[in-house]
Design an enzyme around this catalytic site. Structure first.
Site, PDB file in Angstrom:
ATOM      1  N   ASP A   1      51.077  36.375  34.393  1.00  0.00           N
ATOM      2  CA  ASP A   1      50.798  37.761  34.765  1.00  0.00           C
ATOM      3  C   ASP A   1      49.290  37.987  34.799  1.00  0.00           C
ATOM      4  OD1 ASP A   1      50.484  40.559  34.884  1.00  0.00           O
ATOM      5  OD2 ASP A   1      52.394  40.875  33.878  1.00  0.00           O
TER       6      ASP A   1
ATOM      7  N   HIS B   1      52.679  39.970  38.200  1.00  0.00           N
ATOM      8  CA  HIS B   1      52.902  41.266  37.563  1.00  0.00           C
ATOM      9  C   HIS B   1      53.879  42.077  38.400  1.00  0.00           C
ATOM     10  CE1 HIS B   1      52.029  44.690  34.995  1.00  0.00           C
ATOM     11  NE2 HIS B   1      51.876  45.431  36.074  1.00  0.00           N
TER      12      HIS B   1
END
Length: 518
Positions: A410, A441
């Site tokens: 992420d 993300h």
């Protein structure tokens, strides 16, 4: 296209170009919260994904391997075993052909940049709150398919409450989840905060990062409309702070059967203080300013609906279906943007917020601190603000299962060994962490036209929860009936041994009177 649209398109194109240069940016650019060099931590993209392997060595203790290079981190329990079986059977986690979208920045940028497309059909309701503020509820009403499946066998279709990110942007993944949920038999409804996604800002008050007061009133109204239907909740990215705060404050009275958080920001204060990589920081900051600008009244348009009112548990809740839609014109330069928004908000926010400083802020922390801490009426310190808005402040009170889907790559939240409180998932039986190797993300994208695999996992998790709770209720019902039957045998045993059982002694055995039966 308006001028601000061209500026946003240029910025997003720059973000896409920077995403292609991700490896160099990761070495030389600004790092995400808590990033530090780990031996062998960033050589995973070149490794082969092994079925059942986990993302990182830091989570080798107390994890359960899953297909597709994922793992489940949780406290062992009967509910955890039920969820584990459902995930191992899930076709969404099966490893497939490697996609060009496997890079974390491409996953993230495609999720935020790609056009939404036709999307679902939405029916909007404006809910007037106790302080006369407005929030919006978008009910997904179409398109309906013929092969629609029902979530609860023999029961009412469940309501799926969807909370977008805190920046006010409705992403393609949120709408994709709503369409898939509608196909599976849910009633999806999207919650929009004050001033977000076309919701008018009619009072000089916005919803802070982790304040669930507006969400409480919205859930009360949803329960009023569907009192007998199960309620599930899903949040995306930074919007997870609102959902977790609500679950913690309400505890067992939240009316929620199960919840899921996609790429949640769990350590929010550290996330704001460390900052994001500058392309994401600038993009999210610009999106927040645009969201606030859209909520400000400049021109009025009457919507083709009629107003109606409802009474919710003794409180008068007005559903405004004849409101105003506002479309402000925005300039292209940062200075003009700040001047334009500052003039429009002079009458709405000038009494409480320094609008000049607000719209000239250069970081997410500066924007958040100016908007909610440096107010003219009730100023707060940064520490006090997070004491009231930390999503994990009441985490011990959460009484419903929460599945958090996170990615080890992420680029917005940062590496999981610094941003995820794994001790929470090891110690709290209601929290489950599904950690994958790739996904970016809130991305978790697959080959088109397949939806994000996180959507399938979330709905399968909710179905497993519903079946688990139905089984538990049946077992409890059988136990109660058996206890009642055995108790009756124990109660009547001594009576059968009595030689004389006159009617005059019945009052000593039973507590009812004859007059009660007349």
């Amino acid at each position: 296209m308006p001028p601000w649209g061209a500026a946003l398109a240029l910025l997003l194109a720059a973000l896409a170009l920077l995403g292609l240069l991700a490896p160099r940016l990761r070495r030389s650019g600004r790092r995400a919260v808590g990033v530090k060099t780990l031996p062998g931590a960033r050589g995973q993209d070149d490794d082969e994904e092994v079925d059942g392997g986990g993302p990182t060595d830091q989570f080798s203790d107390g994890r359960e391997p899953l297909p597709g290079g994922c793992c489940l981190i949780c406290k062992p329990s009967a509910l955890a075993q039920c969820l584990l079986r459902a995930l191992r059977r899930s076709a969404a986690l099966k490893p497939g052909p490697r996609s060009w979208l496997s890079g974390p920045h491409l996953q993230t940028l495609c999720h935020f940049i790609l056009p939404v497309g036709p999307g679902p059909e939405l029916a909007r309701e404006y809910l007037q709150l106790a302080d006369d503020g407005l929030v919006a509820l978008d009910w997904v009403v179409g398109p309906c398919t013929r092969g629609r499946r029902v979530t609860n066998a023999g029961g009412l279709p469940a309501v799926l409450l969807v909370i977008p990110n805190a920046w006010g942007r409705l992403t393609r993944n949120v709408l994709g989840l709503c369409m898939l949920a509608l196909e599976r038999g849910y009633y999806p409804v999207i919650f929009h905060r004050r001033g977000h996604y076309g919701c008018p800002l009619v009072s000089p008050r916005l919803q802070s990062f982790g304040d669930p007061s507006d969400l409480k009133e919205a859930v009360t109204y949803i329960r009023f409309r569907h009192p007998a239907a199960p309620l599930f909740a899903v949040s995306e990215g930074s919007g997870s702070a609102l959902l977790l705060s609500y679950l913690g404050e309400c505890g067992s009275s939240s009316y929620v059967t199960g919840a899921a958080c996609v790429s949640p920001v769990l350590r929010c204060r550290e996330w704001f203080e460390a900052g994001l990589p500058w392309p994401y920081e600038r993009g999210f900051l610009l999106q927040q300013k645009i969201a606030l600008g859209r909520a400000n009244p400049t021109t009025e348009e009457t919507l083709p609906w009629q107003p109606r009112a409802h009474s919710v548990q003794g409180q008068h809740a007005v559903i405004w279906l004849n409101c105003h839609s506002f479309h402000p014109k925005m300039a292209t330069t940062n200075a003009d943007l700040g001047t334009s928004w500052r003039l429009r908000y002079a009458t709405a926010l000038e009494e409480t917020v320094d609008t000049d400083k607000l719209f000239r802020s250069h970081s997410l922390r500066e924007f958040e601190e100016t908007l909610f801490c440096h107010t003219k009426s009730f100023p707060l310190s940064w520490d006090t603000y997070w004491d009231r808005n930390d999503p994990l402040r009441d985490v011990d009170e959460v009484a419903v299962p929460v599945l958090c889907i996170c990615s080890a790559d992420d680029p917005v939240c940062g590496p999981p060994d610094h941003t995820l409180p794994t001790e929470l998932f090891h110690s709290n039986p209601y929290f489950f962490l599904l950690l994958s190797r790739h996904g970016g993300h809130c991305g978790f994208l697959r080959h088109q036209p397949l939806p994000a695999w996180s959507h399938e996992v979330i709905l399968e998790n909710f179905r497993a929860l519903a079946e688990f709770f139905r089984t538990e209720e049946r077992m409890k019902g059988l136990s109660r009936r058996r206890a009642s039957f055995l108790g009756g045998r124990r109660r009547w045993g001594p009576l059968q041994k009595r030689e004389v059982s006159p009617s005059s002694n019945l009052e000593g055995i039973f507590n009812w009177k004859r007059s009660y039966t007349r």
